[in-house]
Structure formats: C-alpha cells, structure tokens
Write a protein that holds these residues in place. Structure first.
Motif, PDB file in Angstrom:
ATOM      1  N   GLY A  44      -2.803   5.233  -3.757  1.00 13.73           N
ATOM      2  CA  GLY A  44      -3.145   5.109  -2.331  1.00 13.73           C
ATOM      3  C   GLY A  44      -4.621   4.891  -2.046  1.00 13.73           C
ATOM      4  O   GLY A  44      -5.113   5.312  -0.997  1.00 13.73           O
ATOM      5  N   LYS A  85      -2.215   1.253  -5.503  1.00 10.40           N
ATOM      6  CA  LYS A  85      -0.792   1.316  -5.160  1.00 10.40           C
ATOM      7  C   LYS A  85      -0.343   2.777  -5.128  1.00 10.40           C
ATOM      8  O   LYS A  85      -0.480   3.444  -4.123  1.00 10.40           O
ATOM      9  N   ILE A  86       0.136   3.305  -6.263  1.00  8.69           N
ATOM     10  CA  ILE A  86       0.712   4.656  -6.203  1.00  8.69           C
ATOM     11  C   ILE A  86      -0.350   5.705  -5.858  1.00  8.69           C
ATOM     12  O   ILE A  86      -0.051   6.738  -5.276  1.00  8.69           O
ATOM     13  N   ASN A 137       7.284  -1.150  -5.253  1.00 10.36           N
ATOM     14  CA  ASN A 137       7.225  -0.509  -3.925  1.00 10.36           C
ATOM     15  C   ASN A 137       7.320  -1.543  -2.806  1.00 10.36           C
ATOM     16  O   ASN A 137       6.726  -1.388  -1.750  1.00 10.36           O
ATOM     17  N   ASN A 156       9.573   6.554  -2.965  1.00 11.08           N
ATOM     18  CA  ASN A 156       9.711   5.106  -3.050  1.00 11.08           C
ATOM     19  C   ASN A 156      11.133   4.716  -3.466  1.00 11.08           C
ATOM     20  O   ASN A 156      11.719   3.789  -2.923  1.00 11.08           O
ATOM     21  N   TRP A 195       2.035   6.987   2.093  1.00 11.34           N
ATOM     22  CA  TRP A 195       1.710   8.419   2.134  1.00 11.34           C
ATOM     23  C   TRP A 195       0.214   8.646   2.033  1.00 11.34           C
ATOM     24  O   TRP A 195      -0.231   9.795   1.930  1.00 11.34           O
ATOM     25  N   THR A 203       7.019  -4.035   2.216  1.00  7.91           N
ATOM     26  CA  THR A 203       6.599  -2.874   1.434  1.00  7.91           C
ATOM     27  C   THR A 203       7.474  -1.691   1.820  1.00  7.91           C
ATOM     28  O   THR A 203       7.814  -1.521   2.994  1.00  7.91           O
ATOM     29  N   GLU A 247       0.856  -1.192   0.000  1.00 11.84           N
ATOM     30  CA  GLU A 247       0.000   0.000   0.000  1.00 11.84           C
ATOM     31  C   GLU A 247       0.892   1.243   0.000  1.00 11.84           C
ATOM     32  O   GLU A 247       2.107   1.144   0.182  1.00 11.84           O
ATOM     33  N   ASN A 248       0.270   2.406  -0.189  1.00 12.81           N
ATOM     34  CA  ASN A 248       1.033   3.650  -0.248  1.00 12.81           C
ATOM     35  C   ASN A 248       1.159   4.238   1.161  1.00 12.81           C
ATOM     36  O   ASN A 248       0.148   4.617   1.759  1.00 12.81           O
ATOM     37  N   THR A 259       5.281  10.319  -4.552  1.00 18.61           N
ATOM     38  CA  THR A 259       5.288   8.945  -4.050  1.00 18.61           C
ATOM     39  C   THR A 259       6.374   8.126  -4.738  1.00 18.61           C
ATOM     40  O   THR A 259       7.108   7.382  -4.081  1.00 18.61           O
ATOM     41  N   TYR A 285       2.204  -2.071 -10.713  1.00 19.73           N
ATOM     42  CA  TYR A 285       3.282  -1.276 -10.108  1.00 19.73           C
ATOM     43  C   TYR A 285       4.033  -0.433 -11.148  1.00 19.73           C
ATOM     44  O   TYR A 285       5.108   0.087 -10.853  1.00 19.73           O
ATOM     45  N   TYR A 329       5.671   3.081 -10.627  1.00 20.38           N
ATOM     46  CA  TYR A 329       6.887   3.253  -9.829  1.00 20.38           C
ATOM     47  C   TYR A 329       8.143   3.245 -10.702  1.00 20.38           C
ATOM     48  O   TYR A 329       9.229   3.575 -10.234  1.00 20.38           O
TER      49      TYR A 329
END
Ligand SMILES: Cc1ncc(COP(=O)(O)O)c(C=O)c1O
Length: 370
Positions: free
Chosen positions: A229, A226-227, A306, A282, A47, A344, A44-45, A278, A198, A201
C-alpha cells in the motif's frame, strides 16, 4: 519554435504512458465531490498502507533536511534477511518502474530486441522504445504467457526477456515449474526479468531463488506499491546475482529512493499480519467480483492478482459512464482489449458499488435490459 530537429528519434515517436485517472482529476473535470469517488484503476491497496509504515514515514519526515541513504543500506539488509540472500543481491528503485528503466540503461541499445508478452505491463515496451530498441511482443494464449512461444521469439539480438507473473492486465500466472524450466533454457546472452509485482497475492508465490543460486542471468522485480500500500512513496526492488545488481546500482541516480519511502518500506516488512490480511481480503474480493459479474452475465478472466478483467462490450463507454458516477476503472483498449475493463479489487463496499454501477449501466436505473 520546434524541437523536431533536436530531439532524439526515439523520443519523437515515444508513446505516452496513460496512468489510471487520479481522483482529483475526475472531480475537477466532472464537477464531482472527490470524497464520493472511488478509484479502482491502478491496482492500489484499498486498505491503505500498514499503520506501522505510516508511523515510520512520519518519523522519517522529522529529518527531512538530510539526504537519504542512496544505497538503501538498512532496507537491503532487511530484504536480505527476508529472502535469505546477500544485501548485495538487491537494487532498490523509485518504484519497480525505475528498475525496468535501469535495465534499459544497463542492457538495451539501438538495434537490440526485448521480448515480452502482449498484453503485459506496458512499461517494458515504453522503456524498450525509449532506448531505440525493438519490442518483440508475443501474444498471450488464453490470457496467459506462453513461455514456449516467448522462448521461440528470442534471437541473437535479444537482450532482455520479460515475464510478468501474475500478469498485468490479465491477472493470470505461470507456475513455478514453468518459470524455472523457461529460465534454465534461456540462452547465455539474454537476461530473464521476472516481474513479481503481484506475487504476494498468490497463496504460494513461485520461488525463483534457485536460478540465482545456479548463477543464471535473471532478476526478479518486486514492489511496495501493491500489497504494502505504498504506491505514492515510490519504492520497489530487484533481486538477483550480485554482479547484475551492481550493474543496475551503477546506472541509478545517487539518491533515487527518498528517506520517507525507505523508512515506510522497512516498517512495512515488519507487518506481515497487514500483508496477510490484505491478501485474504483480496481473495474474498475476487470471489465477490466474480460472483457479481456472473450475475450480470459478464465474462471475466479468472485472476490471482488484485484486479480482474471484465468483458463489458464497449470498455471505453463503460469506463466513461462509471467515471461520471464516481467509479474509476481502467479501460484496456490500449492493451488491445477494447471490449474489456480492468477493475482493481476494492473493499467489499467498493466492489459492491462497482457492481451496482455496472448493473445500472447495463440495465438502466430500473433494471430494464438495454
Ligand atoms: C506488473 C507491474 N510491474 C511494475 C509496476 C510498477 O510498480 P511501481 O513502479 O509502483 O513499483 C506495476 C504497476 O502497476 C505493474 O503492474
């Protein structure tokens, strides 16, 4: 009472997905304060979501009495603009997990085969088995998908072939050239599925859109979990040919993506700065984890995602020990990697805490070698 004679055989033998442990479960089971627990188990993110997405979700809740737009019109329009594709070239799902299930509904029947790397995201296999088909697993080489071996595993019975890049749980990726060549060589009777959960990223994600323009049978999967959030809201999408998306849209539930998720996803797409931050954080976090693991003398698999695999010896023991200290990581025994854990990338503080707890486990509180 038993349901053995009623239940479908594929359900009787269906393996169960093991998610990363929720913070609340760990707090309850171990008597810990949830506020002191960090979860680095589900990619998970750290942030959170973009503040713009949070605001949009709150606004959407004001109209909670209305059914959502089942066709996700606004979100597909927005995605079409972002990708330079038509709005009919998208299918939006309750997480990209749902798109994987829709692919099963649309294409996979008893006796069929689905080809995938191993280890790769386990849901490809679960959905394949659920539809009574055979999961043909092709071992990774040096923790990377070996696309030549995957191509060689295709038979006349193959319906789908999954390539996860960057791959979960290894964090490794295939190049754009490799992916394009692989997809162009796929036989006519196979749909190529490229899971790009992903991809954001990467410094530069492979661009597979030429395959769509060439009319190939491919679909790419993306997620807001993911990115962006937004894992809790469950929204992901596939893009590919309009024909393929129409088939997937035909087999979904009428209101599969809720209105709050749609609103948040739309707003998230307007916050490039958040996604870029993010991705930057990362990359720094991956470097921090790599450095920390090197200091502990631990092997890692170099990751572009991530998360990162760390070879700790007994992965289950480390998972349990860290969990008792309030750090949740993911054991990967079920992926055939009992000596490893997957962590993570967290905030710098979370990464430091993970490394400190790992050191504590390996060397004891005083730093003495075990
Ligand atoms: C490779 C990959 N694909 C898809 C998913 C599913 O994501 P979601 O259903 O949250 O969109 C995940 C989640 O961890 C993943 O790792």
């Amino acid at each position: 009472m038993t349901f053995d004679s009623l239940v479908k055989p594929s359900v009787r033998t269906q393996p169960v997905y093991e998610p990363g442990k929720p913070i609340e479960d760990v707090a309850r089971e171990l008597g810990l304060d949830p506020a002191g627990i960090i979860k680095l188990a589900s990619n998970e993110n750290p942030w959170g979501p973009s503040p713009k997405a949070i605001a949009a979700a709150k606004r959407a809740l004001e109209h909670g009495e209305l059914y959502p737009d089942g066709g996700c019109f606004a979100l597909r329009q927005k995605l079409a603009g972002k990708w330079g594709l038509g709005a009919d070239q998208f299918v939006v799902g309750n997480g990209s997990n749902e798109i994987i299930e829709l692919l099963g509904h649309a294409f996979v029947a008893e006796g069929d085969e689905v080809v995938m790397g191993a280890p790769a995201f386990v849901v490809y296999k679960l959905v394949t088995l659920l539809f009574g088909a055979k999961a043909v697993e092709v071992p990774l080489v040096n923790h990377r998908h070996d696309l030549a071996k995957i191509a060689a595993a295709i038979t006349p019975r193959t319906k789908l072939v999954y390539v996860c890049t960057p791959n979960n749980p290894t964090g490794t990726a295939n190049t754009e050239a490799e992916l394009l060549a692989f997809a162009r060589a796929l036989p006519e009777h196979v749909v190529g599925v490229f899971d790009e959960a992903y991809a954001e990223y990467l410094e530069r994600a492979p661009d597979l859109r030429p395959l769509i323009a060439e009319g190939r049978k491919v679909v790419c999967l993306r997620t807001f979990s993911k990115i962006y959030g937004l894992a809790s809201l469950r929204v992901g999408y596939g893009y590919g040919s309009a024909d393929l998306c129409a088939l997937l849209n035909r087999v979904r539930q009428p209101f599969n993506v809720n209105a709050i998720a749609q609103a948040a996803a739309l707003a998230a797409l307007d916050d490039d700065a958040f996604a870029e931050k993010t991705a930057r954080e990362n990359r720094a976090g991956l470097a921090q984890l790599e450095r920390g693991c090197a200091e502990l003398g631990l092997e890692v698999v170099a990751s572009v995602a991530n998360f990162m695999l760390v070879r700790v010896g007994d992965g289950t023991a480390v998972f349990q020990a860290l969990q008792r200290r309030g750090v949740i990581v993911r054991p990967v025994r079920s992926y055939g990697m009992p000596e490893w854990v997957r962590v993570t990338v967290g905030t710098p503080e979370q990464n430091s805490r993970f490394l400190a707890e790992l050191r504590h486990f390996l060397q004891g509180p005083a730093g003495a070698t075990r």
